[in-house]
Write an enzyme that holds these catalytic residues in place. Structure first.
Site, PDB file in Angstrom:
ATOM      1  N   TYR A  97      70.926  73.504   4.281  1.00 37.20           N
ATOM      2  CA  TYR A  97      69.253  72.959   3.611  1.00 37.20           C
ATOM      3  C   TYR A  97      70.016  71.577   2.495  1.00 37.20           C
ATOM      4  O   TYR A  97      70.541  72.370   1.744  1.00 37.20           O
ATOM      5  CB  TYR A  97      68.724  73.601   2.253  1.00 37.20           C
ATOM      6  CG  TYR A  97      67.021  72.838   2.770  1.00 37.20           C
ATOM      7  CD1 TYR A  97      66.173  72.463   3.614  1.00 37.20           C
ATOM      8  CD2 TYR A  97      66.679  71.643   1.457  1.00 37.20           C
ATOM      9  CE1 TYR A  97      65.412  71.008   3.688  1.00 37.20           C
ATOM     10  CE2 TYR A  97      65.869  71.679   1.720  1.00 37.20           C
ATOM     11  CZ  TYR A  97      65.363  70.509   2.778  1.00 37.20           C
ATOM     12  OH  TYR A  97      63.849  69.834   3.176  1.00 37.20           O
ATOM     13  N   GLN A 137      59.512  74.807   6.321  1.00 33.14           N
ATOM     14  CA  GLN A 137      59.873  74.711   8.179  1.00 33.14           C
ATOM     15  C   GLN A 137      61.420  75.149   8.625  1.00 33.14           C
ATOM     16  O   GLN A 137      61.542  76.207  10.030  1.00 33.14           O
ATOM     17  CB  GLN A 137      58.724  74.027   8.950  1.00 33.14           C
ATOM     18  CG  GLN A 137      59.249  72.562   8.650  1.00 33.14           C
ATOM     19  CD  GLN A 137      57.773  71.592   7.420  1.00 33.14           C
ATOM     20  OE1 GLN A 137      57.940  73.017   7.086  1.00 33.14           O
ATOM     21  NE2 GLN A 137      58.078  70.740   7.284  1.00 33.14           N
ATOM     22  N   ASN A 191      63.208  72.080  -3.153  1.00 32.73           N
ATOM     23  CA  ASN A 191      61.914  72.191  -3.905  1.00 32.73           C
ATOM     24  C   ASN A 191      61.407  73.392  -3.904  1.00 32.73           C
ATOM     25  O   ASN A 191      61.521  74.643  -3.698  1.00 32.73           O
ATOM     26  CB  ASN A 191      60.712  70.798  -3.652  1.00 32.73           C
ATOM     27  CG  ASN A 191      59.969  71.169  -2.445  1.00 32.73           C
ATOM     28  OD1 ASN A 191      60.484  72.445  -1.534  1.00 32.73           O
ATOM     29  ND2 ASN A 191      59.738  69.804  -1.868  1.00 32.73           N
ATOM     30  N   SER A 241      67.105  72.336 -13.390  1.00 26.32           N
ATOM     31  CA  SER A 241      68.759  72.070 -13.212  1.00 26.32           C
ATOM     32  C   SER A 241      68.261  72.392 -15.104  1.00 26.32           C
ATOM     33  O   SER A 241      67.755  71.871 -15.847  1.00 26.32           O
ATOM     34  CB  SER A 241      68.989  70.562 -12.685  1.00 26.32           C
ATOM     35  OG  SER A 241      69.051  70.335 -11.752  1.00 26.32           O
ATOM     36  N   HIS A 298      66.545  64.629 -13.583  1.00 31.93           N
ATOM     37  CA  HIS A 298      66.515  64.997 -11.997  1.00 31.93           C
ATOM     38  C   HIS A 298      65.474  65.785 -11.870  1.00 31.93           C
ATOM     39  O   HIS A 298      65.041  65.554 -10.958  1.00 31.93           O
ATOM     40  CB  HIS A 298      67.184  66.396 -11.592  1.00 31.93           C
ATOM     41  CG  HIS A 298      69.154  66.294 -11.021  1.00 31.93           C
ATOM     42  ND1 HIS A 298      68.964  65.622 -10.170  1.00 31.93           N
ATOM     43  CD2 HIS A 298      70.150  66.140 -12.323  1.00 31.93           C
ATOM     44  CE1 HIS A 298      70.041  65.832  -9.703  1.00 31.93           C
ATOM     45  NE2 HIS A 298      70.987  66.204 -11.343  1.00 31.93           N
ATOM     46  N   GLU A 318      73.073  76.330 -15.961  1.00 28.43           N
ATOM     47  CA  GLU A 318      73.550  75.982 -15.565  1.00 28.43           C
ATOM     48  C   GLU A 318      74.779  75.826 -16.250  1.00 28.43           C
ATOM     49  O   GLU A 318      75.933  75.346 -14.880  1.00 28.43           O
ATOM     50  CB  GLU A 318      72.989  75.565 -14.991  1.00 28.43           C
ATOM     51  CG  GLU A 318      72.832  75.018 -13.112  1.00 28.43           C
ATOM     52  CD  GLU A 318      72.188  73.712 -12.666  1.00 28.43           C
ATOM     53  OE1 GLU A 318      71.890  73.435 -13.557  1.00 28.43           O
ATOM     54  OE2 GLU A 318      72.821  73.703 -11.236  1.00 28.43           O
TER      55      GLU A 318
HETATM   56  N1  NAD Z   1      70.978  72.254  -7.597  1.00 28.67           N
HETATM   57  C1  NAD Z   1      70.922  71.472  -7.276  1.00 28.67           C
HETATM   58  O1  NAD Z   1      72.176  71.953  -6.583  1.00 28.67           O
HETATM   59  C2  NAD Z   1      70.413  70.155  -6.334  1.00 28.67           C
HETATM   60  C3  NAD Z   1      70.859  69.121  -5.675  1.00 28.67           C
HETATM   61  C4  NAD Z   1      70.069  68.769  -5.487  1.00 28.67           C
HETATM   62  C5  NAD Z   1      68.539  68.549  -5.493  1.00 28.67           C
HETATM   63  N2  NAD Z   1      68.289  69.828  -6.476  1.00 28.67           N
HETATM   64  C6  NAD Z   1      66.942  69.555  -6.048  1.00 28.67           C
HETATM   65  O2  NAD Z   1      65.923  70.130  -4.789  1.00 28.67           O
HETATM   66  C7  NAD Z   1      64.518  69.673  -5.028  1.00 28.67           C
HETATM   67  C8  NAD Z   1      64.316  68.724  -3.534  1.00 28.67           C
HETATM   68  O3  NAD Z   1      62.802  68.121  -4.014  1.00 28.67           O
HETATM   69  P1  NAD Z   1      62.126  67.406  -2.572  1.00 28.67           P
HETATM   70  O4  NAD Z   1      60.868  67.925  -2.468  1.00 28.67           O
HETATM   71  O5  NAD Z   1      62.827  66.050  -3.259  1.00 28.67           O
HETATM   72  O6  NAD Z   1      62.897  67.536  -1.244  1.00 28.67           O
HETATM   73  P2  NAD Z   1      62.731  68.698  -0.047  1.00 28.67           P
HETATM   74  O7  NAD Z   1      64.035  68.325   0.983  1.00 28.67           O
HETATM   75  O8  NAD Z   1      63.291  70.321  -1.059  1.00 28.67           O
HETATM   76  O9  NAD Z   1      61.669  69.216  -0.136  1.00 28.67           O
HETATM   77  C9  NAD Z   1      60.445  67.861   0.706  1.00 28.67           C
HETATM   78  C10 NAD Z   1      60.013  69.097   1.783  1.00 28.67           C
HETATM   79  O10 NAD Z   1      59.329  69.897   1.114  1.00 28.67           O
HETATM   80  C11 NAD Z   1      58.092  70.290   2.293  1.00 28.67           C
HETATM   81  N3  NAD Z   1      56.613  70.287   1.293  1.00 28.67           N
HETATM   82  C12 NAD Z   1      56.534  69.247   0.463  1.00 28.67           C
HETATM   83  N4  NAD Z   1      54.589  69.776   0.203  1.00 28.67           N
HETATM   84  C13 NAD Z   1      54.313  69.770   0.971  1.00 28.67           C
HETATM   85  C14 NAD Z   1      53.145  70.687   1.119  1.00 28.67           C
HETATM   86  N5  NAD Z   1      51.978  70.388   0.045  1.00 28.67           N
HETATM   87  N6  NAD Z   1      52.676  72.333   1.929  1.00 28.67           N
HETATM   88  C15 NAD Z   1      54.575  72.940   2.337  1.00 28.67           C
HETATM   89  N7  NAD Z   1      55.602  71.829   1.844  1.00 28.67           N
HETATM   90  C16 NAD Z   1      55.156  71.045   1.618  1.00 28.67           C
HETATM   91  C17 NAD Z   1      57.905  68.618   3.228  1.00 28.67           C
HETATM   92  O11 NAD Z   1      58.219  69.802   4.566  1.00 28.67           O
HETATM   93  C18 NAD Z   1      59.260  68.124   2.689  1.00 28.67           C
HETATM   94  O12 NAD Z   1      60.020  68.372   4.047  1.00 28.67           O
HETATM   95  C19 NAD Z   1      64.242  68.772  -6.444  1.00 28.67           C
HETATM   96  O13 NAD Z   1      63.831  69.888  -6.830  1.00 28.67           O
HETATM   97  C20 NAD Z   1      65.830  68.704  -7.040  1.00 28.67           C
HETATM   98  O14 NAD Z   1      66.285  68.717  -8.295  1.00 28.67           O
HETATM   99  C21 NAD Z   1      68.946  70.531  -6.389  1.00 28.67           C
HETATM  100  N1  HSO Z   2      73.397  68.170 -11.438  1.00 27.62           N
HETATM  101  C1  HSO Z   2      72.589  68.994 -10.441  1.00 27.62           C
HETATM  102  C2  HSO Z   2      73.236  69.921  -9.675  1.00 27.62           C
HETATM  103  O1  HSO Z   2      72.237  70.689 -11.248  1.00 27.62           O
HETATM  104  C3  HSO Z   2      73.522  68.178  -8.816  1.00 27.62           C
HETATM  105  C4  HSO Z   2      72.965  67.286  -8.470  1.00 27.62           C
HETATM  106  C5  HSO Z   2      73.265  66.052  -7.502  1.00 27.62           C
HETATM  107  N2  HSO Z   2      73.770  64.973  -7.351  1.00 27.62           N
HETATM  108  C6  HSO Z   2      73.651  64.160  -8.383  1.00 27.62           C
HETATM  109  N3  HSO Z   2      73.434  66.445  -9.029  1.00 27.62           N
HETATM  110 ZN    ZN Z   3      73.004  66.473 -11.540  1.00 22.72          ZN
END
Ligand code: NAD
Ligand code: HSO
Ligand code: ZN
Length: 427
Positions: free
Chosen positions: A126, A188, A211, A234, A259, A324
Site C-alpha cells: 500500500y 477498499q 492513514n 511518525s 508529516h 521510531e
Molecule cells: N511511516 C511511513 O513510512 C510513512 C510514509 C509515508 C506516509 N505516511 C503516512 O501515511 C498517511 C497517508 O495518509 P493519506 O490520507 O495522505 O493517504 P492514504 O492513501 O493513506 O489514504 C487515502 C484514502 O483514505 C480513504 N479515506 C479518506 N477519507 C475516508 C472516509 N471518510 N471514509 C473511508 N475512507 C476514507 C480513501 O479511500 C483514500 O483513498 C499519513 O499519515 C502519512 O504521515 C507514513
Molecule cells: N519519515 C517517514 C517515516 O516516518 C518516511 C518518509 C517518507 N518520505 C519522507 N519521509
Molecule cells: Zn520523513
C-alpha cells in the site's frame, strides 16, 4: 511552540501514560468493517463504488495499464528519475546484506535438521496517496520484497486527481520491480488485496503505511493475511549536547513534524542555553515552511523538549520511549550507539539528518512507532521470507530418543504421541 517538560513530567505524559496504540478511533473502525464486509460480498463492484466515492475515480478497470506505466516516464523530471535510481541502489545494497539462505543445523549419519527459507508468493504494497505522494515509500516496500524473491508484487495507491496515479509512483514502481499497480486507496485497497476480487488476486501479506482507514483495515484483515505493522504517527527523538548546532536540530524536529499534525518530535538536551536557542530556531524556521500549519500544530500539541543533566539520562528516557527514529547529535556520537536499547532506526552525528534515511542512505523508513520498537523492527527482507524447519531421524536416532520422548508424552498424558514412537521400534 514546543513545550518544555521536566524529566518527571515527560515520563508521566509520554511514557507512563497509556498512550493510545491504535492510530484510529471506533468510528473509523466501524466504517472500515462495513467496507471490508462489502468487498468480501460484492468484490469489484464494491471496490469500484468506494473508489468513486472517496477518490472520485469511475473506471471500468482500476489496473494501471502498460501504456500508462510507459507514459509515466515522460512525465517525471530526469533529475527525479536519477535520484530515485541512486536511492534504489543504496536501498538494494543495504537490504541485500539482510538476505539469508536455507541452513542446516545438524548433519550426521542419523540426524539431519535445518531451516528452509522461502519467499512469500504474493505481496501487496500500500502506497499512501491521499494528501501527498511518496515515491520513497514505493522503494522502501518493494525493494526488500523483490530481493527476498517474492514472485508477484502488487501495489495499490489512490488516484488523487480522480484519474491516474501520480506518474512518479509508477516510475518508482518500475525501478523497484513492482509487477502490477491498481488505482485503489484506503480500506477498499486493503480489502481487495486481502480477500481478492474478480480483477485482483488475493495476496499473502500486505505491507506499507497509510492513514487511519488503512491502519484500521490492516488490523482487521490480519490473520486472513499477514501484515507488516500498524504504523502510527511518525516520531523523532533527538539527543543533543553543547556540541550540537541549533539550526540542524531545529530542522530535524520540524522535518518530522511536517508529516502530520499528530507526528511527535522530542528533544533531549544537556545544555539549557542550547535548548533555548534551538526552540527559538524552531520558531524561525517554521515561518519559512510551506507546511508551516501542519508542523506548528504537531510541535505545539505533540512535541516536547526536556533538559537533562547527562547524556545517560537522555538515553534512559529514550529507551523507555522506544521512538521510531533516534538522532544522536553529540560529541563522539558513534560512541553512544551501544546505549541504544529501543529505537526503530538511529542517525548518528551532526551530519546525519533523519531525512537522509527517509530517502537515500539504505536502511528502511517503514519503522515501528508509538513504543512498539520495544518488541518489533523496521521493514526488512525478513518480512517477505517464511522459515520452515525440517528434521530427519534414522531408526537408530529414534531408538536413542525414544525413552525421552515417551517419558515426556506420558507426562503430558498423550499416549498417542508415545505410541507413534514405540510402534516404529517394536519388531
Ligand atoms: N511511516 C511511513 O513510512 C510513512 C510514509 C509515508 C506516509 N505516511 C503516512 O501515511 C498517511 C497517508 O495518509 P493519506 O490520507 O495522505 O493517504 P492514504 O492513501 O493513506 O489514504 C487515502 C484514502 O483514505 C480513504 N479515506 C479518506 N477519507 C475516508 C472516509 N471518510 N471514509 C473511508 N475512507 C476514507 C480513501 O479511500 C483514500 O483513498 C499519513 O499519515 C502519512 O504521515 C507514513
Ligand atoms: N519519515 C517517514 C517515516 O516516518 C518516511 C518518509 C517518507 N518520505 C519522507 N519521509
Ligand atoms: Zn520523513
Amino acid at each position: 511552540m514546543i513545550r518544555q517538560y521536566s524529566q518527571k513530567e515527560f515520563k508521566e505524559a509520554f511514557i507512563a501514560a497509556k498512550t493510545k496504540k491504535q492510530p484510529f478511533d471506533s468510528d473509523v473502525l466501524q466504517t472500515v468493517k462495513h467496507i471490508l464486509d462489502d468487498i468480501r460480498n460484492r468484490g469489484d463492484e464494491a471496490v469500484k463504488e468506494y473508489t468513486k466515492k472517496f477518490d472520485g475515480l469511475a473506471a471500468a478497470s482500476l489496473l494501471v495499464s502498460k501504456k500508462e506505466r510507459e507514459n509515466a516516464w515522460n512525465d517525471v523530471a530526469p533529475e527525479v528519475i536519477t535520484a530515485l535510481k541512486k536511492a534504489a541502489d543504496n536501498i538494494r545494497s543495504f537490504h541485500s546484506k539482510q538476505l539469508q539462505t536455507s541452513r542446516v543445523m545438524e548433519m550426521t549419519d542419523d540426524i539431519v535438521s535445518g531451516q528452509l527459507f522461502r519467499p512469500l508468493e504474493r505481496v501487496g504494497i500500500y502506497v499512501p496517496g491521499g494528501k501527498a505522494s511518496y515515491p520513497s515509500t514505493v522503494l522502501m516496500n518493494a525493494i526488500p520484497a523483490k530481493l527476498a524473491g517474492v514472485k508477484k508484487i502488487v501495489m495499490t495507491t489512490p488516484a488523487r486527481d480522480g484519474k491516474n496515479i501520480p506518474p512518479v509512483l509508477s516510475v518508482a514502481a518500475d525501478i523497484a520491480g513492482v509487477d502490477t499497480i491498481y488505482k485503489i486507496g484506503g480500506s477498499q485497497a486493503i480489502g481487495a488485496l486481502a480477500y481478492g476480487t474478480e480483477q485482483i488476486e488475493a495476496v499473502d501479506k500486505i505491507v506499507g503505511p497509510g492513514n487511519a482507514y488503512v491502519a484500521a483495515a490492516k488490523s482487521l484483515v490480519f490473520g486472513d493475511v499477514g501484515i507488516d505493522m500498524i504504523a502510527g504517527p511518525s516520531e523523532v527523538a533527538i539527543i543533543v549536547d553543547e556540541s550540537a548546532h541549533p539550526p540542524y536540530v531545529a530542522a530535524d524536529l520540524i522535518a518530522q513534524a511536517e508529516h502530520d499534525e499528530k507526528a511527535r518530535s522530542f528533544l533531549f538536551c544537556t545544555s539549557k542555553a542550547l535548548l533555548a536557542k534551538t526552540l527559538e530556531e524552531v520558531k524561525r524556521q517554521c515561518e519559512e515552511l510551506p507546511r508551516k500549519d501542519i508542523a506548528e500544530i504537531s510541535l505545539a500539541n505533540e512535541g516536547a523538549a526536556v533538559l537533562v543533566d547527562t547524556i545517560d539520562e537522555a538515553f534512559s528516557l529514550v529507551n523507555a520511549l522506544a521512538p521510531e527514529h533516534l538522532e544522536i547529535q553529540t560529541k563522539n556520537a558513534l560512541h553512544h550507539l551501544s546505549k541504544v536499547k529501543n529505537a526503530g532506526s538511529v542517525f548518528i552525528g551532526h551530519h546525519t539528518p533523519e531525512a537522509v534515511g527517509d530517502y537515500f542512505a539504505g536502511p528502511n523508513h517503514v519503522l515501528p512507532t508509538v513504543g512498539t520498537a520495544r518488541f518489533s523492527s523496521g521493514l526488512s527482507v525478513d518480512d517477505f521470507i517464511k522459515k520452515t524447519t525440517y528434521v530427519y531421524y534414522s531408526e537408530n536416532a529414534l531408538r536413542q530418543a525414544a525413552p525421552y520422548v515417551e517419558t515426556l508424552a506420558q507426562e503430558e498424558e498423550l499416549d498417542g504421541h508415545a505410541r507413534a514412537v514405540k510402534v516404529r521400534l517394536e519388531q
